[in-house]
Design a protein around this motif. Structure first.
Motif, PDB file in Angstrom:
ATOM      1  N   SER A 103       0.822  -1.208   0.000  1.00  0.00           N
ATOM      2  CA  SER A 103       0.000   0.000   0.000  1.00  0.00           C
ATOM      3  C   SER A 103       0.851   1.251   0.000  1.00  0.00           C
ATOM      4  O   SER A 103       2.045   1.221   0.297  1.00  0.00           O
ATOM      5  CB  SER A 103      -0.872   0.013   1.248  1.00  0.00           C
ATOM      6  OG  SER A 103      -0.051   0.193   2.376  1.00  0.00           O
ATOM      7  N   ASP A 147      -7.748   8.521  10.156  1.00  0.00           N
ATOM      8  CA  ASP A 147      -7.253   9.674  10.910  1.00  0.00           C
ATOM      9  C   ASP A 147      -5.854  10.009  10.429  1.00  0.00           C
ATOM     10  O   ASP A 147      -5.051   9.105  10.206  1.00  0.00           O
ATOM     11  CB  ASP A 147      -7.059   9.290  12.395  1.00  0.00           C
ATOM     12  CG  ASP A 147      -8.313   9.384  13.217  1.00  0.00           C
ATOM     13  OD1 ASP A 147      -9.265  10.044  12.782  1.00  0.00           O
ATOM     14  OD2 ASP A 147      -8.317   8.775  14.309  1.00  0.00           O
ATOM     15  N   GLU A 154       5.854   8.553  12.764  1.00  0.00           N
ATOM     16  CA  GLU A 154       6.096   7.315  13.511  1.00  0.00           C
ATOM     17  C   GLU A 154       6.959   7.527  14.753  1.00  0.00           C
ATOM     18  O   GLU A 154       7.928   8.282  14.718  1.00  0.00           O
ATOM     19  CB  GLU A 154       6.840   6.313  12.613  1.00  0.00           C
ATOM     20  CG  GLU A 154       6.083   5.893  11.391  1.00  0.00           C
ATOM     21  CD  GLU A 154       6.906   4.999  10.463  1.00  0.00           C
ATOM     22  OE1 GLU A 154       7.972   4.504  10.884  1.00  0.00           O
ATOM     23  OE2 GLU A 154       6.477   4.817   9.308  1.00  0.00           O
TER      24      GLU A 154
HETATM   25  P1  ATP Z   1       3.998  -2.478   6.041  1.00  0.00           P
HETATM   26  O1  ATP Z   1       4.132  -3.164   4.743  1.00  0.00           O
HETATM   27  O2  ATP Z   1       5.281  -1.838   6.530  1.00  0.00           O
HETATM   28  O3  ATP Z   1       3.310  -3.271   7.115  1.00  0.00           O
HETATM   29  P2  ATP Z   1       1.585  -1.141   5.385  1.00  0.00           P
HETATM   30  O4  ATP Z   1       1.439  -1.312   3.911  1.00  0.00           O
HETATM   31  O5  ATP Z   1       0.770  -2.039   6.223  1.00  0.00           O
HETATM   32  O6  ATP Z   1       3.094  -1.189   5.805  1.00  0.00           O
HETATM   33  P3  ATP Z   1       1.074   1.107   7.095  1.00  0.00           P
HETATM   34  O7  ATP Z   1       2.097   0.637   8.092  1.00  0.00           O
HETATM   35  O8  ATP Z   1      -0.323   1.133   7.502  1.00  0.00           O
HETATM   36  O9  ATP Z   1       1.235   0.344   5.696  1.00  0.00           O
HETATM   37  O10 ATP Z   1       1.485   2.536   6.598  1.00  0.00           O
HETATM   38  C1  ATP Z   1       2.744   2.790   6.032  1.00  0.00           C
HETATM   39  C2  ATP Z   1       3.310   4.076   6.633  1.00  0.00           C
HETATM   40  O11 ATP Z   1       2.493   5.191   6.247  1.00  0.00           O
HETATM   41  C3  ATP Z   1       3.295   4.112   8.154  1.00  0.00           C
HETATM   42  O12 ATP Z   1       4.381   3.473   8.725  1.00  0.00           O
HETATM   43  C4  ATP Z   1       3.289   5.617   8.406  1.00  0.00           C
HETATM   44  O13 ATP Z   1       4.565   6.161   8.278  1.00  0.00           O
HETATM   45  C5  ATP Z   1       2.413   6.124   7.294  1.00  0.00           C
HETATM   46  N1  ATP Z   1       1.026   6.207   7.773  1.00  0.00           N
HETATM   47  C6  ATP Z   1       0.139   5.199   7.812  1.00  0.00           C
HETATM   48  N2  ATP Z   1      -1.026   5.593   8.329  1.00  0.00           N
HETATM   49  C7  ATP Z   1      -0.891   6.893   8.640  1.00  0.00           C
HETATM   50  C8  ATP Z   1      -1.764   7.869   9.236  1.00  0.00           C
HETATM   51  N3  ATP Z   1      -2.994   7.548   9.600  1.00  0.00           N
HETATM   52  N4  ATP Z   1      -1.295   9.114   9.412  1.00  0.00           N
HETATM   53  C9  ATP Z   1      -0.019   9.419   9.052  1.00  0.00           C
HETATM   54  N5  ATP Z   1       0.846   8.552   8.496  1.00  0.00           N
HETATM   55  C10 ATP Z   1       0.431   7.295   8.288  1.00  0.00           C
END
Ligand code: ATP
Length: 314
Positions: free
Chosen positions: A46, A114, A120
């Motif tokens: 994502s 949100d 982080e």
């Molecule tokens: P991974 O593959 O590392 O598990 P992921 O695809 O599940 O990542 P998330 O960890 O949900 O994705 O989001 C990636 C990054 O985007 C987060 O580590 C953060 O830096 C940023 N991020 C995610 N959600 C938010 C938010 N609500 N507000 C601000 N920044 C965010």
């Protein structure tokens, strides 16, 4: 006639809009409703982008998942798991990144979340090394309170780590990334999948490949250790060697480590999952109240935890 009694499509839509409005949610959302801004983060499946709602001016973080990528990598279930976990958690707690709505177009899924303005916790730790004791205590308490809520809703996170602790406008912490989250069916306490990040994985996961609420408490112990020591509790030269250390409970405290914090961590980093502090059934000596009542948390006013400003991050 029957035909006359049936509401028109326009009426159905208007009702749906009114219903979601009364629930305080965005309705019939599309990408046109937002002005997309900077990329906040990139995960394996994502991209998270800042977006401003055109009408309300409200900032959000929108997690965008490419459908073809999910399907190609057989990851659709993680997207659904994340949505289900976030939906089960609802708007009930300030320590969780709230899911405001979801929508999709032909190519992508969108999760409107949100916006956590201050990024982080991991970035902060990288910058300042470790947290002051008041900070460590404050963020540990917010985590405990949020885990308590999460578990009360039957959700286990299974990948708690500083990367997944975000900081909002007021530097309060919000847990994000429920991609590994699991909503337990009522009456079921354990889940059978193997997920997580090397340094924070509980020993039972390495052996029985079984998670339960107690694995989140193991990760909590690792995180509190890291807050104070400024390094991982368990770290080998490879993931494999890290796991050996976890299985043998091989870790040491740096000199001068706060005694109360040490005692708390020793009660969380316990091999037997059911014996960890916080996991016991209500009324037992290791229940969540015993965790909240641990001497490390003595200076915390639990009822003002989300109202009082955090200690300065230094
Ligand atoms: P991974 O593959 O590392 O598990 P992921 O695809 O599940 O990542 P998330 O960890 O949900 O994705 O989001 C990636 C990054 O985007 C987060 O580590 C953060 O830096 C940023 N991020 C995610 N959600 C938010 C938010 N609500 N507000 C601000 N920044 C965010």
């Amino acid at each position: 006639s029957l035909e006359n009694k049936r509401p028109s499509d326009a009426q159905i839509l208007a009702q749906a809009r009114a219903r979601s409005k009364s629930r305080g949610r965005l309705s019939m959302t599309t990408t046109d409703d937002f002005k997309f801004g900077t990329t906040l983060g990139e995960g394996s499946y994502s991209t998270v982008q800042k977006a401003t709602h055109v009408i309300t001016g409200q900032p959000y973080a929108i997690k965008i998942l490419e459908k073809s990528h999910l399907i190609r990598n057989n990851k659709m279930h993680t997207a659904i798991a994340e949505r289900n976990a976030l939906a089960a958690l609802g708007a009930g707690h300030p320590g969780i990144v709230r899911l405001h709505s979801t929508f999709q177009d032909e190519w992508r899924l969108y999760f409107v979340l949100d916006f956590a303005r201050n990024g982080e916790m991991k970035t902060i730790l990288n910058k300042i090394g470790s947290l002051s004791l008041p900070c460590a205590r404050y963020y540990a308490a917010q985590l405990v309170d949020t885990i308590d809520y999460m578990h009360s809703k039957g959700v286990i996170h299974r990948d708690l780590k500083p990367e997944n602790l975000l900081l909002d406008d007021s530097y309060r912490t919000k847990i994000c990334d429920f991609g590994t989250g699991k909503v337990l069916e009522t009456g079921v306490d354990r889940a059978q999948t193997w997920v997580g990040t090397a340094q924070y994985i509980a020993p039972e996961l390495l052996e029985a490949k079984e998670t339960s609420k107690s694995s989140d408490f193991w990760a909590l112990g690792c995180i509190i250790y890291q807050f104070i020591a400024g390094r991982f509790a368990f770290q080998g030269l490879s993931d494999f060697l890290t796991w050996q250390k976890i299985k043998k409970l091989e870790y040491t405290f740096p000199e001068g480590f706060d005694n109360e914090a040490k005692d708390l961590i020793q009660k969380l980093l316990v091999r037997e999952p059911t014996e960890r502090l916080g996991v016991g059934s209500p009324g037992s000596e290791n229940d969540i109240d015993a965790l909240k009542g641990h001497s490390f948390f003595k200076p915390i006013s639990w009822d003002k935890l989300w109202v009082d400003p955090p200690p300065p991050l230094e």
